[in-house]
Design an enzyme around this catalytic site. Structure first.
Site, short mmCIF file in Angstrom:
data_model
loop_
_atom_site.label_atom_id
_atom_site.label_comp_id
_atom_site.label_asym_id
_atom_site.label_seq_id
_atom_site.Cartn_x
_atom_site.Cartn_y
_atom_site.Cartn_z
N CYS A 208 -1.66 3.78 13.63
CA CYS A 208 -0.34 3.38 13.10
C CYS A 208 -0.61 2.56 11.85
CB CYS A 208 0.39 2.54 14.15
SG CYS A 208 1.90 1.78 13.54
N CYS B 160 2.94 6.89 7.36
CA CYS B 160 3.34 6.58 8.73
C CYS B 160 2.82 7.70 9.63
CB CYS B 160 4.86 6.52 8.77
SG CYS B 160 5.57 6.36 10.40
N HIS C 208 0.90 0.27 10.51
CA HIS C 208 1.15 -1.18 10.62
C HIS C 208 -0.09 -1.93 11.12
CE1 HIS C 208 5.43 -0.11 10.40
NE2 HIS C 208 5.74 -1.40 10.34
N THR D 253 3.52 8.26 12.75
CA THR D 253 4.60 8.81 13.57
C THR D 253 5.39 9.85 12.78
OG1 THR D 253 4.76 6.59 14.51
CG2 THR D 253 6.49 8.15 15.09
N ASP E 80 7.46 4.46 4.69
CA ASP E 80 7.07 4.17 6.07
C ASP E 80 8.32 3.65 6.77
OD1 ASP E 80 5.51 3.64 8.39
OD2 ASP E 80 5.26 1.56 7.80
N SER E 81 8.22 3.54 8.09
CA SER E 81 9.33 2.98 8.85
C SER E 81 9.51 1.50 8.53
CB SER E 81 9.05 3.12 10.34
OG SER E 81 7.89 2.39 10.66
N GLY F 201 8.55 4.98 16.18
CA GLY F 201 7.73 5.44 17.31
C GLY F 201 8.48 5.64 18.61
N1 DGL Z 1 3.87 2.69 10.74
C1 DGL Z 1 4.19 3.71 11.63
C2 DGL Z 1 3.08 4.59 12.06
O1 DGL Z 1 2.10 4.69 11.36
C3 DGL Z 1 5.35 3.69 12.51
C4 DGL Z 1 5.57 2.60 13.40
C5 DGL Z 1 6.91 2.75 14.00
O2 DGL Z 1 7.87 2.71 13.26
O3 DGL Z 1 6.99 2.94 15.23
O4 DGL Z 1 3.16 5.23 13.08
#
Ligand code: DGL
Length: 259
Positions: A184, A74, A186, A76, A11-12, A44
């Site tokens: 997302c 993730c 997160h 994104t 993931d990011s 994102g």
């Molecule tokens: N956790 C991420 C997602 O599901 C990315 C969040 C990000 O880095 O902008 O989109």
């Protein structure tokens, strides 16, 4: 037949740990390697090509560590790059997408909300899915500007977080949504705060369990489930280890590595 190589997850940043937890709960005999590309968070706000390049970098590292399957934890990254990943590498990729379908199919008010990054909401994959289910449904989209940054910095329970969430969620509530899709990985960490802001009748939907189930299905179809009981769950970040250790309650090894 069995395959005891680890499952790779990236993931990011730390968000994908919400997905990793579901996988670990469903498949406790699987080893795993998690990459938190926190130095490049948030994805994102990046261009599609930048996101694709970062996904290739993460995939190469996980393959060098011997992973048998990769979970793109993730939204994104999935919505912008999974097609290119699948076309390039010869291993299975499981992605995560906002759960618009179950929300739309179960909505009684015919209004659903989606909170996600700009990269996800503007992606072709997301817009194609939305088109399929939006015929009689109002889809209230909101970009969660600033949420990922606060989570990455460890400010989940902060005043700033509560204020941002109120700003994003209250207008959705006014639009009479009965489902809130967390688009997302997160955001599941924010569920306890979100529940204090929105009425109880609004269902909060995230895709973690569905992703874990899909991992099980693919590994089992390919006879690649592990039969090893000496499993190892390793975590790597290219940034500070403090927040990731805290999210994992200090139960797993977290290493800092440049990638
Ligand atoms: N956790 C991420 C997602 O599901 C990315 C969040 C990000 O880095 O902008 O989109």
């Amino acid at each position: 037949m069995a395959n005891n190589n680890p499952i790779g997850v990236f993931d990011s940043g730390i968000g994908g740990i919400s997905i990793w937890k579901e996988i670990h709960q469903l498949l406790p005999n699987e080893s795993s390697i998690y990459l938190a590309d926190s130095i490049n968070a948030p994805y994102g706000q990046k261009s599609k090509q930048e996101i694709i390049d970062l996904c290739f970098k993460n995939t190469d590292l996980l393959l060098n560590k011997g992973c048998k399957l990769i979970v793109v934890a993730c939204n994104t990254a999935t919505t912008n790059a999974i097609k290119q990943l699948r076309a390039t590498y010869n291993i299975p990729f499981i992605g995560i997408e906002p759960a618009i379908k179950p929300a739309a199919l179960n909505s009684k008010t015919k209004s659903i909300g989606i909170l996600a990054t700009k990269g996800t909401l503007s992606s072709e994959l997301f817009n194609n899915t939305t088109e399929l289910y939006s015929e009689n449904i109002k889809i209230v989209e909101q970009v969660g500007v600033g949420l990922v940054e606060l989570i990455e910095a460890g400010y989940i329970d902060s005043e700033e977080m509560i204020n941002l969430l109120k700003k994003y969620l209250n207008p959705m509530v006014k639009e009479n949504i009965d489902h809130l899709v967390l688009g997302c990985s997160h955001y599941p960490f924010l569920i306890p705060i979100i529940k204090k802001i929105i009425p109880k009748n609004i269902s909060i939907i995230d895709s973690g369990k569905a992703v874990a189930k899909q991992v099980e299905i693919i590994l089992s179809e390919q006879n690649s489930l592990s039969n090893n009981h000496n499993i190892l769950n390793e975590f790597y970040t290219n940034s500070n280890t403090t927040v990731i250790k805290a999210i994992l309650n200090n139960k797993y090894p977290v290493s800092k590595q440049d990638f």
